[in-house]
Write a protein that holds these residues in place. Sequence first.
Motif, PDB file in Angstrom:
ATOM      1  N   ALA A 278     -48.603  -9.082  19.511  1.00 52.23           N
ATOM      2  CA  ALA A 278     -47.792  -8.603  18.379  1.00 52.23           C
ATOM      3  C   ALA A 278     -48.576  -7.579  17.569  1.00 52.23           C
ATOM      4  O   ALA A 278     -48.046  -6.524  17.188  1.00 52.23           O
ATOM      5  CB  ALA A 278     -47.391  -9.784  17.493  1.00 52.23           C
TER       6      ALA A 278
ATOM      7  N   ARG B  16     -48.836  -4.267  19.565  1.00 50.48           N
ATOM      8  CA  ARG B  16     -47.552  -3.534  19.595  1.00 50.48           C
ATOM      9  C   ARG B  16     -47.293  -2.825  18.272  1.00 50.48           C
ATOM     10  O   ARG B  16     -46.854  -1.681  18.239  1.00 50.48           O
ATOM     11  CB  ARG B  16     -46.391  -4.510  19.851  1.00 50.48           C
ATOM     12  N   ALA B  17     -47.570  -3.510  17.166  1.00 49.50           N
ATOM     13  CA  ALA B  17     -47.228  -2.929  15.859  1.00 49.50           C
ATOM     14  C   ALA B  17     -48.245  -1.896  15.377  1.00 49.50           C
ATOM     15  O   ALA B  17     -47.872  -0.906  14.750  1.00 49.50           O
ATOM     16  CB  ALA B  17     -47.077  -4.046  14.815  1.00 49.50           C
ATOM     17  N   CYS B  18     -49.512  -2.134  15.669  1.00 52.30           N
ATOM     18  CA  CYS B  18     -50.550  -1.308  15.040  1.00 52.30           C
ATOM     19  C   CYS B  18     -51.434  -0.557  16.023  1.00 52.30           C
ATOM     20  O   CYS B  18     -52.297   0.222  15.616  1.00 52.30           O
ATOM     21  CB  CYS B  18     -51.456  -2.180  14.167  1.00 52.30           C
TER      22      CYS B  18
ATOM     23  N   GLN C  70     -45.702   0.530   9.883  1.00 51.50           N
ATOM     24  CA  GLN C  70     -46.500  -0.353  10.744  1.00 51.50           C
ATOM     25  C   GLN C  70     -46.590  -1.767  10.162  1.00 51.50           C
ATOM     26  O   GLN C  70     -46.519  -2.756  10.892  1.00 51.50           O
ATOM     27  CB  GLN C  70     -47.919   0.217  10.919  1.00 51.50           C
ATOM     28  N   LYS C  71     -46.708  -1.851   8.846  1.00 55.02           N
ATOM     29  CA  LYS C  71     -46.770  -3.184   8.228  1.00 55.02           C
ATOM     30  C   LYS C  71     -45.435  -3.924   8.408  1.00 55.02           C
ATOM     31  O   LYS C  71     -45.419  -5.134   8.633  1.00 55.02           O
ATOM     32  CB  LYS C  71     -47.110  -3.054   6.740  1.00 55.02           C
ATOM     33  N   ARG C  72     -44.363  -3.185   8.312  1.00 52.05           N
ATOM     34  CA  ARG C  72     -43.034  -3.780   8.509  1.00 52.05           C
ATOM     35  C   ARG C  72     -42.918  -4.352   9.925  1.00 52.05           C
ATOM     36  O   ARG C  72     -42.473  -5.485  10.116  1.00 52.05           O
ATOM     37  CB  ARG C  72     -41.988  -2.699   8.259  1.00 52.05           C
ATOM     38  N   GLU C  73     -43.330  -3.533  10.895  1.00 52.89           N
ATOM     39  CA  GLU C  73     -43.309  -3.986  12.286  1.00 52.89           C
ATOM     40  C   GLU C  73     -44.212  -5.191  12.482  1.00 52.89           C
ATOM     41  O   GLU C  73     -43.859  -6.154  13.156  1.00 52.89           O
ATOM     42  CB  GLU C  73     -43.817  -2.863  13.216  1.00 52.89           C
ATOM     43  N   LEU C  74     -45.399  -5.118  11.900  1.00 58.87           N
ATOM     44  CA  LEU C  74     -46.387  -6.176  12.087  1.00 58.87           C
ATOM     45  C   LEU C  74     -45.867  -7.513  11.545  1.00 58.87           C
ATOM     46  O   LEU C  74     -45.967  -8.545  12.214  1.00 58.87           O
ATOM     47  CB  LEU C  74     -47.694  -5.789  11.385  1.00 58.87           C
ATOM     48  N   ALA C  75     -45.301  -7.479  10.354  1.00 57.38           N
ATOM     49  CA  ALA C  75     -44.785  -8.714   9.758  1.00 57.38           C
ATOM     50  C   ALA C  75     -43.677  -9.310  10.635  1.00 57.38           C
ATOM     51  O   ALA C  75     -43.619 -10.523  10.861  1.00 57.38           O
ATOM     52  CB  ALA C  75     -44.264  -8.434   8.348  1.00 57.38           C
ATOM     53  N   ARG C  76     -42.814  -8.452  11.130  1.00 58.44           N
ATOM     54  CA  ARG C  76     -41.712  -8.923  11.968  1.00 58.44           C
ATOM     55  C   ARG C  76     -42.242  -9.485  13.288  1.00 58.44           C
ATOM     56  O   ARG C  76     -41.866 -10.573  13.724  1.00 58.44           O
ATOM     57  CB  ARG C  76     -40.742  -7.766  12.224  1.00 58.44           C
ATOM     58  N   GLU C  77     -43.145  -8.742  13.905  1.00 57.33           N
ATOM     59  CA  GLU C  77     -43.683  -9.152  15.207  1.00 57.33           C
ATOM     60  C   GLU C  77     -44.453 -10.468  15.117  1.00 57.33           C
ATOM     61  O   GLU C  77     -44.318 -11.344  15.974  1.00 57.33           O
ATOM     62  CB  GLU C  77     -44.627  -8.063  15.743  1.00 57.33           C
TER      63      GLU C  77
ATOM     64  N   GLN D  55     -45.883  -4.812  -0.447  1.00 57.64           N
ATOM     65  CA  GLN D  55     -45.815  -4.337   0.942  1.00 57.64           C
ATOM     66  C   GLN D  55     -46.786  -5.096   1.845  1.00 57.64           C
ATOM     67  O   GLN D  55     -46.875  -4.806   3.036  1.00 57.64           O
ATOM     68  CB  GLN D  55     -46.064  -2.830   1.022  1.00 57.64           C
TER      69      GLN D  55
ATOM     70  N   ARG E  64     -46.511   1.929   5.839  1.00 59.54           N
ATOM     71  CA  ARG E  64     -45.482   0.947   5.505  1.00 59.54           C
ATOM     72  C   ARG E  64     -44.700   0.534   6.767  1.00 59.54           C
ATOM     73  O   ARG E  64     -44.395  -0.624   6.983  1.00 59.54           O
ATOM     74  CB  ARG E  64     -44.522   1.528   4.455  1.00 59.54           C
TER      75      ARG E  64
ATOM     76  N   ASP F 251     -39.455  -4.408   0.908  1.00 59.21           N
ATOM     77  CA  ASP F 251     -38.137  -3.987   1.400  1.00 59.21           C
ATOM     78  C   ASP F 251     -37.036  -4.851   0.780  1.00 59.21           C
ATOM     79  O   ASP F 251     -35.959  -4.368   0.462  1.00 59.21           O
ATOM     80  CB  ASP F 251     -38.074  -4.128   2.929  1.00 59.21           C
TER      81      ASP F 251
ATOM     82  N   ALA G 264     -44.816 -10.915   3.378  1.00 56.03           N
ATOM     83  CA  ALA G 264     -43.519 -11.021   4.049  1.00 56.03           C
ATOM     84  C   ALA G 264     -43.103 -12.476   4.186  1.00 56.03           C
ATOM     85  O   ALA G 264     -43.940 -13.360   4.349  1.00 56.03           O
ATOM     86  CB  ALA G 264     -43.599 -10.392   5.444  1.00 56.03           C
TER      87      ALA G 264
ATOM     88  N   GLY H 104     -40.289 -12.590   8.147  1.00 58.42           N
ATOM     89  CA  GLY H 104     -40.509 -11.339   8.870  1.00 58.42           C
ATOM     90  C   GLY H 104     -40.149 -10.083   8.103  1.00 58.42           C
ATOM     91  O   GLY H 104     -40.252  -8.982   8.639  1.00 58.42           O
ATOM     92  N   ALA H 105     -39.731 -10.226   6.838  1.00 61.16           N
ATOM     93  CA  ALA H 105     -39.326  -9.054   6.050  1.00 61.16           C
ATOM     94  C   ALA H 105     -40.289  -8.839   4.886  1.00 61.16           C
ATOM     95  O   ALA H 105     -40.556  -9.771   4.101  1.00 61.16           O
ATOM     96  CB  ALA H 105     -37.906  -9.240   5.518  1.00 61.16           C
ATOM     97  N   LEU H 106     -40.796  -7.622   4.752  1.00 59.47           N
ATOM     98  CA  LEU H 106     -41.695  -7.308   3.635  1.00 59.47           C
ATOM     99  C   LEU H 106     -40.984  -7.491   2.307  1.00 59.47           C
ATOM    100  O   LEU H 106     -39.824  -7.081   2.152  1.00 59.47           O
ATOM    101  CB  LEU H 106     -42.174  -5.856   3.730  1.00 59.47           C
TER     102      LEU H 106
END
Lengths: 64, 64, 64, 64, 64, 64
Positions: free
Chosen positions: B27, B30-32, C16-23, E49, C14, E60, E52, E55-57
């Motif tokens: 994970a 993929r994200a970073c 990448q952090k959004r993706e990271l948190a979700r992943e 930011q 931002r 956001d 989360a 999974g959501a920041l």
Amino acid sequence: MPIIRVEMFKGRTREQKRELARELTEAFVRACGGKPEAVTVVLSDVDKQDWAVAGALMADKYPD
Amino acid sequence: MPIIRVEMFKGRTREQKRELARELTEAFVRACGGKPEAVTVVLSDVDKQDWAVAGALMADKYPD
Amino acid sequence: MPIIRVEMFKGRTREQKRELARELTEAFVRACGGKPEAVTVVLSDVDKQDWAVAGALMADKYPD
Amino acid sequence: MPIIRVEMFKGRTREQKRELARELTEAFVRACGGKPEAVTVVLSDVDKQDWAVAGALMADKYPD
Amino acid sequence: MPIIRVEMFKGRTREQKRELARELTEAFVRACGGKPEAVTVVLSDVDKQDWAVAGALMADKYPD
Amino acid sequence: MPIIRVEMFKGRTREQKRELARELTEAFVRACGGKPEAVTVVLSDVDKQDWAVAGALMADKYPD
């Protein structure tokens, strides 16, 4: 959404932990507002051989 | 060089921890970006008597 | 109720952090079960002058 | 008032922990000044099934 | 010798932090005994930011 | 694979951090063995308004 973490010496009873979690949660809400439901508390028991001050293990300074 | 740390309830099997470490590492990449070799994961089992929400110990709310 | 904490180099966007948190949240649920709503993620940006491997600051090893 | 925290593999002896606490405290004072009395050290033993690099548990990579 | 650590959203005033440190220290002593002088509190401001849930920041979900 | 984390007052120079990372890494290896390459150090600067002892913020006790 605050997270409160406590590191303390091993040996507190379930009753003390119950009190501690309740007290810390209320303390946060009194000082900063928000709802108790948003507060998470995580307690960590630390062994006296894993804690040192001034370079000396507590297990040596305060043997059982 | 990222370090990922997870605090979760005690009781996951070795197989779940293996999956978790692998999934979290993928994970992150993929994200970073970066390489999996650079990712460290540390897991922490937390007892239900050491975790509270809304001031109530999970051990009281969800007794075994 | 798991808490996932990430220490990583400063500089992620931002997005990448959004993706990271979700992943990371999905990764936890796939490996260990539970609901995404129960997962908290906390990200920490670490400066290169605050991170060392083999005794050498990353800021010295990888200057900007 | 610095706090030094170490996560390391389980299995160090009391004697190694004693040395480690002393050495880390002296290291801090040499590099940053201050008094040893102000330095706290907390050690954390991590099981090999709770530590992963590159997505692989140390317990799988280095079985006992 | 307990250490209490709080992660919370950025934005608390100096006055709130002062109250929080005092309240948490008193809470610990009431629940577990010991002296206030032994209690250390460390506060961490977390940006929206970097936090989360599900999974959501938070940045956001709750934009400024 | 040890991770050494230091929380200390803000204000150390790059040179002090460089010394600290080197000293802590060597301290670990002297006490516990292993190779310096395996040691990670993460430093955290803490503001005086985020650190309290005995319920009093350091920023109040030691104003600039």
